[in-house]
Enzyme design. Structure first.
Site, mmCIF file in Angstrom:
data_model
loop_
_atom_site.group_PDB
_atom_site.id
_atom_site.type_symbol
_atom_site.label_atom_id
_atom_site.label_comp_id
_atom_site.label_asym_id
_atom_site.label_seq_id
_atom_site.Cartn_x
_atom_site.Cartn_y
_atom_site.Cartn_z
ATOM 1 N N ASP A 139 0.915 -1.192 -0.141
ATOM 2 C CA ASP A 139 -0.022 -0.228 -0.076
ATOM 3 C C ASP A 139 0.997 1.285 -0.061
ATOM 4 O O ASP A 139 1.564 1.475 0.934
ATOM 5 C CB ASP A 139 -1.126 -0.028 1.219
ATOM 6 C CG ASP A 139 -1.993 1.207 1.116
ATOM 7 O OD1 ASP A 139 -1.785 2.104 0.524
ATOM 8 O OD2 ASP A 139 -2.879 1.202 1.826
ATOM 9 N N HIS A 140 0.894 1.982 -1.198
ATOM 10 C CA HIS A 140 1.659 2.998 -1.080
ATOM 11 C C HIS A 140 1.347 4.257 -0.334
ATOM 12 O O HIS A 140 2.068 5.316 -0.114
ATOM 13 C CB HIS A 140 1.761 3.547 -2.681
ATOM 14 C CG HIS A 140 3.311 4.146 -3.167
ATOM 15 N ND1 HIS A 140 3.914 4.481 -2.195
ATOM 16 C CD2 HIS A 140 3.708 4.335 -4.292
ATOM 17 C CE1 HIS A 140 5.295 4.953 -2.876
ATOM 18 N NE2 HIS A 140 5.080 4.748 -4.080
ATOM 19 N N ARG A 141 0.347 4.262 0.248
ATOM 20 C CA ARG A 141 -0.090 5.327 1.005
ATOM 21 C C ARG A 141 0.834 5.348 2.497
ATOM 22 O O ARG A 141 1.022 6.514 2.919
ATOM 23 C CB ARG A 141 -1.532 5.450 1.552
ATOM 24 C CG ARG A 141 -2.590 5.354 0.296
ATOM 25 C CD ARG A 141 -3.964 5.156 0.650
ATOM 26 N NE ARG A 141 -4.276 3.904 1.044
ATOM 27 C CZ ARG A 141 -5.314 3.431 1.244
ATOM 28 N NH1 ARG A 141 -6.649 4.214 1.164
ATOM 29 N NH2 ARG A 141 -5.481 2.307 1.415
#
Length: 647
Positions: free
Chosen positions: A619-621
């Site tokens: 998850d790139h967040r």
């Protein structure tokens, strides 16, 4: 011998309210026996229908054969109040010959059934009432049925009367008249003869195709015999009730009947017509007709009744006699020749069978009544539909294919000697588990992800696995332990996202994706970093058993904080896994492959190693590329020095 069309129809003859004079159409078959010419009227599928006060139409018991006096209603295919469309079968009637469907030509509603299933009624008696409008059902049902319609015998046509006056030969035969295939039909055209002169005819065989003002229909035989003479050729028309062919009960009577047929048509008699008592010659096949296929008789001897009785009288073994009749049939002449020792006439070789073919007249569309009704309902021009039925006729299936209701049936190809594979077709509803998986996958679409891959050397890991395998430790357990130890070094990989910030999970619970019958589930090895591989191995065995039996508790499959998906055992070299909703990362494990790599210590400067490609989806967040790279580096080091997995 009786001939009727395979399709029976409900014709609507509407009479005025002032006078009741039902219209009757008939299909006549005249039987001749010993100089007696007796005409018998067969009412086909048309019912005599009368308009009542409430616009009700009487449906009467049809005459399905020349000998039928009464019929029994086997079953009603429509009930009171049901809508009837043109071409639909409304009931099944049992006659003295067979059970047949009775179809409708017009639209309407069944107002009242007067003869119930299992009950019988004389030919012409009212069996049901039909109304054009649904609102008239109650009024017509209350009025009830009228008196049975009196079947009026149709006057024979002038040609038929002339034929009756001609002197018939002294033999058993039957005359086939042009049938009435609808209530409005005045004449019919012979589209095609399916049998040639001299051909044997079996009960139930179609002998010709007739084009009426409604449709093209096959006309079948109810009894056996020989097609002696064709009076109305293909493409020619005849009035209803006029003779179109003669059928001989015995093969030896063909020549005499051909002479008699010439008197019915006005054509000159054959030049060398043999007398009825003489030995008959096989009738020459018509050039325009298809040659009959040879009959596969096996051990059965095909011979005329006269030939059999003559053979018994003269002591001739029929199995030694070569037949010269149609399809190798043994005639009386063959027996006489065998009895006197004279060489019999050599039978002509049977010609290859040919399928009858015809081209409709200009402006005529060949289609079945059901197809016409379906096309009308769908508002399709039936002329634009390609027919696949016999002689290229448009069928109901063709109309349904044109409207998209039915798919084109394609013959499946198969390798030589192998059966065609039957593939599943149509909608299969999701199970509860499949629906849950589908919903979870859709929930991941809003998550921004990235993927990082790395090759991992597996030689040391494989050696360790071989040493612990006998103790019940699986590859899945070792991979879970290695991932848990790498997460200890980079806990961000074990986190999850919220709009307020990053949520770090205090426990490392490794969920392992497992494919089971009908779905996918993720049994979870909890606290994988804290437990030894022996304990994890026992726990994993228990979880897999529960997964296969469907007895996992929710805490055992939805408590994972990091997921591993392993397809290496299926030979997959590398793949990307979809990140589960709420998770920070998932590790996709590919299969182990041997590679040649440089090595300074090797004799040839090269060595063979086993490598595995792993891909991390994050998850790139809250997780960045460097975090994923560092985690994969730690995981690779652990796999390269797996002894720490034993701690």
């Amino acid at each position: 011998m009786k001939f009727v069309s395979t399709a029976l129809f409900m014709a609507l003859a509407i009479n005025s309210a002032q006078a009741f004079a039902p219209s009757v159409s008939s299909n006549k078959v005249a039987f001749n026996n010993a100089n007696t010419f007796a005409s018998s009227t067969v009412v086909m599928s048309q019912q005599d229908l009368t308009v009542l006060a409430a616009e009700a139409i009487e449906i009467t018991m049809p005459a399905l054969s020349s000998t039928m006096k009464e019929g029994r209603v086997v079953s009603w295919l429509k009930q009171e109040g049901d809508e009837v469309e043109a071409g639909e079968a409304i009931m099944v009637v049992e006659s003295d010959k067979a059970d047949m469907d009775v179809e409708a030509f017009e639209d309407g509603f069944i107002a009242k059934i007067l003869v119930e299933e299992g009950e019988s009624a004389p030919v012409g008696e009212v069996v049901a009432l039909l109304v054009a409008e649904e609102a008239d059902i109650a009024e017509a049902a209350a009025a009830g049925g009228g008196a049975p319609a009196a079947a009026a015998v149709a006057e024979p046509a002038s040609d038929a009367a002339a034929a009756a006056s001609a002197e018939a030969p002294d033999c058993e035969f039957s005359q086939v008249d042009m049938p009435a295939l609808s209530s409005t039909m005045k004449e019919g055209k012979v589209v095609s003869w399916l049998k040639a002169e001299g051909d044997p005819i079996s009960a139930g065989e179609a002998i010709m195709v007739v084009e009426s003002d409604k449709a093209d229909m096959d006309v079948e035989a109810f009894e056996d015999g020989f097609l002696a003479a064709i009076i109305t050729d293909e493409g020619e028309s005849s009035a209803v009730g006029t003779p179109v062919a003669l059928i001989a009960a015995e093969e030896g009577d063909i020549a005499a009947l051909q002479t008699y047929a010439a008197t019915l048509t006005g054509a000159p008699a054959p030049v060398a017509a043999a007398p009825a008592a003489a030995t008959p010659a096989a009738a020459a096949p018509r050039a325009a007709s298809a040659a009959p296929a040879a009959v596969a008789t096996g051990d059965r001897i095909v011979a005329s009744p006269l030939a059999k009785s003559l053979a018994a009288e003269k002591g001739v073994d029929l199995s030694t006699v070569a037949g010269t009749g149609p399809n190798g049939r043994i005639t009386a002449g063959d027996v006489e020749a065998a009895a006197t020792g004279a060489p019999g006439k050599k039978a002509a070789p049977a010609a290859a069978p040919a399928k009858p073919a015809w081209t409709p007249a200009a402006g005529v569309v060949a289609a079945t009544p059901m197809a016409r009704a379906a096309a009308k309902k769908a508002r399709l021009d039936i002329a634009t539909i390609q027919g696949t039925g016999e002689f290229g006729r448009v069928t109901v299936d063709d109309v349904q294919i044109a409207t998209g209701e039915k798919k084109v049936e394609r013959k499946k190809a198969a390798a030589a000697g192998a059966e065609a594979v039957e593939l599943p077709e149509g909608l299969v509803p999701f199970t509860g588990m499949q629906r849950a998986v589908s919903n979870n996958m859709e929930a991941t679409l809003s998550t921004p992800v990235f993927r990082v891959s790395r090759e991992v050397e597996m030689d040391a890991f494989n050696a360790l696995y071989q040493s612990v395998k006998p103790k019940g430790v699986t590859v899945s357990v070792l991979l879970a332990k290695a991932a848990a130890l790498a997460i200890e070094k980079y806990p961000i990989i074990n986190s999850s996202y919220t709009p307020e910030g990053t949520v770090f999970n205090p426990d490392i619970n490794i969920a392992m994706a497992v494919a089971i019958d009908g779905g996918l589930i993720t049994p979870t090895l909890k606290y994988a970093n804290e437990r030894n591989i022996m304990e994890l191995g026992e726990n994993w065995k228990e979880l897999v058993g529960k997964a296969k039996s469907g007895t996992l508790s929710p805490d055992e499959y939805n408590s994972g904080t990091f997921t591993i998906s392993n397809l290496g055992m299926f030979g997959v070299s590398q793949f990307d896994a979809i990140l589960p909703a709420g998770a920070g990362g998932i590790l996709a494990i590919g299969g182990t492959q041997e590679q040649i790599v440089p090595c300074d210590k090797a004799v040839l400067g090269m060595k063979k190693v086993s490598k595995m490609t792993v891909t991390l989806t994050c998850d790139h967040r809250q997780i960045y590329g460097a975090d994923a790279a560092l985690f994969l580096k730690a995981f690779s080091e652990i796999m390269g020095s797996p002894q720490q997995l034993l701690l």
